[in-house]
Design a protein around this motif. Structure first.
Motif, PDB file in Angstrom:
ATOM      1  N   ILE A   1       0.742  -1.114  -0.037  1.00  0.00           N
ATOM      2  CA  ILE A   1      -0.008   0.267  -0.385  1.00  0.00           C
ATOM      3  C   ILE A   1       0.782   1.332   0.164  1.00  0.00           C
ATOM      4  O   ILE A   1       0.229   2.387  -0.943  1.00  0.00           O
TER       5      ILE A   1
ATOM      6  N   LEU B   1       2.444   2.070  -3.091  1.00  0.00           N
ATOM      7  CA  LEU B   1       1.385   2.462  -4.449  1.00  0.00           C
ATOM      8  C   LEU B   1       0.991   3.563  -4.057  1.00  0.00           C
ATOM      9  O   LEU B   1       1.615   4.926  -4.986  1.00  0.00           O
TER      10      LEU B   1
ATOM     11  N   ASP C   1      -8.485  -7.095  -4.710  1.00  0.00           N
ATOM     12  CA  ASP C   1      -9.315  -6.241  -5.092  1.00  0.00           C
ATOM     13  C   ASP C   1      -8.955  -4.490  -5.713  1.00  0.00           C
ATOM     14  O   ASP C   1      -9.449  -4.517  -6.047  1.00  0.00           O
ATOM     15  N   LEU C   2      -7.664  -4.956  -5.853  1.00  0.00           N
ATOM     16  CA  LEU C   2      -6.543  -3.666  -6.764  1.00  0.00           C
ATOM     17  C   LEU C   2      -6.676  -4.351  -7.829  1.00  0.00           C
ATOM     18  O   LEU C   2      -5.989  -3.033  -8.735  1.00  0.00           O
TER      19      LEU C   2
ATOM     20  N   CYS D   1      -8.367  -1.927 -10.463  1.00  0.00           N
ATOM     21  CA  CYS D   1      -7.411  -0.718 -10.631  1.00  0.00           C
ATOM     22  C   CYS D   1      -8.535   0.726 -10.216  1.00  0.00           C
ATOM     23  O   CYS D   1      -9.205   1.876 -11.143  1.00  0.00           O
TER      24      CYS D   1
ATOM     25  N   TRP E   1      -8.895   4.251  -4.077  1.00  0.00           N
ATOM     26  CA  TRP E   1      -8.883   3.408  -2.776  1.00  0.00           C
ATOM     27  C   TRP E   1      -8.883   3.844  -1.911  1.00  0.00           C
ATOM     28  O   TRP E   1      -7.239   4.968  -1.357  1.00  0.00           O
TER      29      TRP E   1
ATOM     30  N   VAL F   1      -5.324   3.741  -9.359  1.00  0.00           N
ATOM     31  CA  VAL F   1      -4.592   2.726  -8.561  1.00  0.00           C
ATOM     32  C   VAL F   1      -4.199   1.978  -9.782  1.00  0.00           C
ATOM     33  O   VAL F   1      -5.127   1.624 -10.894  1.00  0.00           O
TER      34      VAL F   1
END
Length: 219
Positions: free
Chosen positions: A99, A102, A146-147, A150, A154, A169
């Motif tokens: 996380i 990112l 979940d990611l 995109c 988020w 994302v």
């Protein structure tokens, strides 16, 4: 406009790697992952109610020490490792560190019409999926699931700083694994929860040729 050096980049990449022992399918998908890592979230297809981005979760699968998975992954990685605008993840990472990577990788992009947008694009390259995921890492698997789509925005909660937000994302992944590790270490919840349906498993059982001393020619 800059002149193209390769008429077809993927075909040129296959020519570049043709003396390597790894199966051609490995090199095809490593090449596609390399292209995706450069396109990032800056390229997409507008499908009306949803948007398709070029990110992929690719896992090369084959017996340990036989199919040269690592060789294929390294050939692709070496091409993008020194590109400053391509953000790469560490081989092993926690949910929290992913996380943070990112968030720290946020970049601006020209949206046209004088508008500036932001995207957080990251490519995970792990020669061994077992090192990256560990065993039964439900939290990290859930995050990857979940990611994958995109999200434009988020949000996540931190212990000391409240809610933090990541904009734009985009997550891409290239990894290698053995069949036995996949069977023994990916929990059933990851299958029912949708993680494996998002992964392209490229399965081979042996090398395509024997070449103990592969070299690159001047061409």
């Amino acid at each position: 406009m800059t002149q193209r050096k390769c008429k077809n980049w993927l075909l040129s990449y296959l020519e570049y790697t043709k003396r390597q022992e790894s199966p051609e399918n490995y090199h095809i998908w490593c090449g596609l992952s390399t292209v995706a890592s450069c396109l990032q979230r800056k390229v997409y297809i507008d499908m009306g109610p949803f948007t398709v981005y070029p990110n992929m979760y690719i896992v090369l699968v084959g017996p340990a020490g036989r199919c040269r998975k690592t060789v294929a992954i390294k050939a692709a990685t070496d091409l993008v490792a020194n590109l400053t605008d391509v953000k790469l993840s560490a081989d092993s990472i926690t949910r929290e560190a992913l996380i943070r990577a990112l968030k720290l990788g946020e970049q601006s992009m020209d949206m046209g019409g004088g508008k500036i947008g932001f995207h957080s694009s990251l490519t995970i390259i792990s020669k061994e999926l077992s090192v990256f995921l560990g065993t039964g890492n439900h939290d990290l698997l859930s995050l990857l699931t979940d990611l994958y789509d995109c999200p434009d925005k988020w949000e996540y909660k931190t212990k000391n700083q409240g809610v933090d937000t990541i904009y734009g994302v985009w997550l891409n992944k290239l990894a290698g694994s053995t069949p036995s590790w996949l069977v023994g270490s990916i929990p059933l919840t990851a299958i029912g929860g949708g993680y494996t349906s998002r992964v392209i498993f490229v399965v081979e059982s042996d090398v395509r040729l024997r070449n103990p001393r592969p070299t690159f020619t001047e061409e």
